[in-house]
Scaffold this motif. Sequence first.
Motif, PDB file in Angstrom:
ATOM      1  N   ARG A   1       0.909  -1.230  -0.091  1.00 23.36           N
ATOM      2  CA  ARG A   1      -0.078  -0.042  -0.206  1.00 23.36           C
ATOM      3  C   ARG A   1       0.801   1.179   0.028  1.00 23.36           C
ATOM      4  O   ARG A   1       0.659   2.141   0.318  1.00 23.36           O
TER       5      ARG A   1
ATOM      6  N   GLU B   1      -1.678  10.782   0.642  1.00 22.52           N
ATOM      7  CA  GLU B   1      -2.576   9.495   0.906  1.00 22.52           C
ATOM      8  C   GLU B   1      -3.766   9.592  -0.076  1.00 22.52           C
ATOM      9  O   GLU B   1      -4.307  10.674  -0.328  1.00 22.52           O
TER      10      GLU B   1
ATOM     11  N   VAL C   1      -0.655   5.190   0.023  1.00 20.56           N
ATOM     12  CA  VAL C   1       0.417   6.316   0.673  1.00 20.56           C
ATOM     13  C   VAL C   1       1.794   6.446  -0.341  1.00 20.56           C
ATOM     14  O   VAL C   1       2.301   5.546  -0.788  1.00 20.56           O
TER      15      VAL C   1
ATOM     16  N   THR D   1       0.592   4.156   6.733  1.00 19.53           N
ATOM     17  CA  THR D   1      -0.126   3.168   6.377  1.00 19.53           C
ATOM     18  C   THR D   1      -0.908   2.460   7.582  1.00 19.53           C
ATOM     19  O   THR D   1      -1.900   1.767   7.507  1.00 19.53           O
TER      20      THR D   1
ATOM     21  N   MET E   1      -3.682   4.094   9.195  1.00 18.74           N
ATOM     22  CA  MET E   1      -4.817   4.476   8.245  1.00 18.74           C
ATOM     23  C   MET E   1      -6.137   4.139   8.869  1.00 18.74           C
ATOM     24  O   MET E   1      -6.926   4.770   8.675  1.00 18.74           O
TER      25      MET E   1
ATOM     26  N   LEU F   1      -3.303  11.324   9.856  1.00 15.98           N
ATOM     27  CA  LEU F   1      -2.448  10.759   9.416  1.00 15.98           C
ATOM     28  C   LEU F   1      -1.071  11.572   9.560  1.00 15.98           C
ATOM     29  O   LEU F   1       0.123  10.962   9.911  1.00 15.98           O
TER      30      LEU F   1
END
Length: 437
Positions: free
Chosen positions: A314, A349, A354, A378, A381, A387
């Motif tokens: 991710r 993001e 990300v 991440t 999240m 974040l």
Amino acid sequence: MEESKTKQPLIIEEWNGSSSTKLFRTATITASPSLSIQRSANRFNHVWRRFLDAFVPEGFPGSVTPDYVPFQVWDSLQGLSTYIRTMLSTQALLSAIGVGEKSATIIGATFQWFLRDLTGMLGGILFTFYQGSNLDSNAKMWRLVADLMNDLGMLMDLLSPLYPSAFIFIVCLGSLSRSFTGVASGATRAALTQHFALQNNAADISAKEGSQETMATMIGMALGMLLARITTENPLAIWISFLSLTMFHIYANYKAVRCLALDSLNFERSSILLQHFIETGQVLSPKQVSTMEHVLPLWTTLRWSKSDKFLHTRVILGIRVSSLDHHEMANLLNSAVSFYKTAKYLLVERQGIVSVIIHKDSTAADILKSYIHALVMTNLMDEKASLHLESQAWMDKQYEDLVQKLKSRGWKTERLLSPSVIWKACWYSESWDEKTN
């Protein structure tokens, strides 16, 4: 008194060995009253050591990592099975070309062989273009994939006599498959050689690996010729032998890459280490991480999912700034002013992913820090937190401690193994410079 001193016997001992810690005495020479030579009784060890020096690096085992021996054992076994199968596949390929048949022409066979080799050369160039920069960062995965592609190539050669009308297509497909093997195997071998070398002896390790491969080749060729002679005119025996050896080859390759405990940081290893550090405050050793990381692409496992277990799936490192839309660009500029004034990277993001924007003046340490920061973001999240603010707070508090613990556990933190082609950007603001001044 002086005369007695001069008459004392002179003793010279002869020692041999590949390093100062691996010496053994081979002879003792005494010069009183007459010259005498007493050779070591265990001369077999000396001869055996000299023979062994042709196959193991100088200073072995202290000059290589602990995973060198198990990897080389399994690698030699898989190579042996490959050379045995090569005799069966080559025999089938020559038969399909027409060797031994009166109707076959030299120019026809030459053209077919040339077309096969040409396809392999072009395939090697294309594979290098698309994946060349990714081989170093995923050496274990590509090492295994390379041998699986080699298995596919030999299977194509064995199938070629069964489909005469599609012969050219089948052998070209097999050559294409083996071309991937040549590129991936050569590149990953270089990365593994650097890993094994503890005393800047990569050249010696590479040379001795060549001797080991030559020995395995000779044994494999002899066994392959014997097997080819036994199974001649018996297609069922040929296929049973080939498939059995292929299954062993896959197993030996899997065991070989599983033996490796690489101490360099790549995407997946960084993700495993970070998640364990967040949960326990401790850092895993390279040996522990080696049992947890994948040796095949993630899409090949049924357990693939977008869960915390695969944080690195991710994160995108080094995206193009021009790929962002206006809304994303506005958020990026706001983040740059609020959170990343002094950093050499920016984090964005987008829909659960990300993305990392790297500054053109960033160093290897900056790239590693940016990737760890993205993994932290991440991980946060799913908590629906701020974040940027929360991840920056974690980095300020924990990052230096993480790096120190990584070093103490034997990890190489000088750089992050990643594709060499990473998009970079440059950003600055005159107002920022005025404030800092």
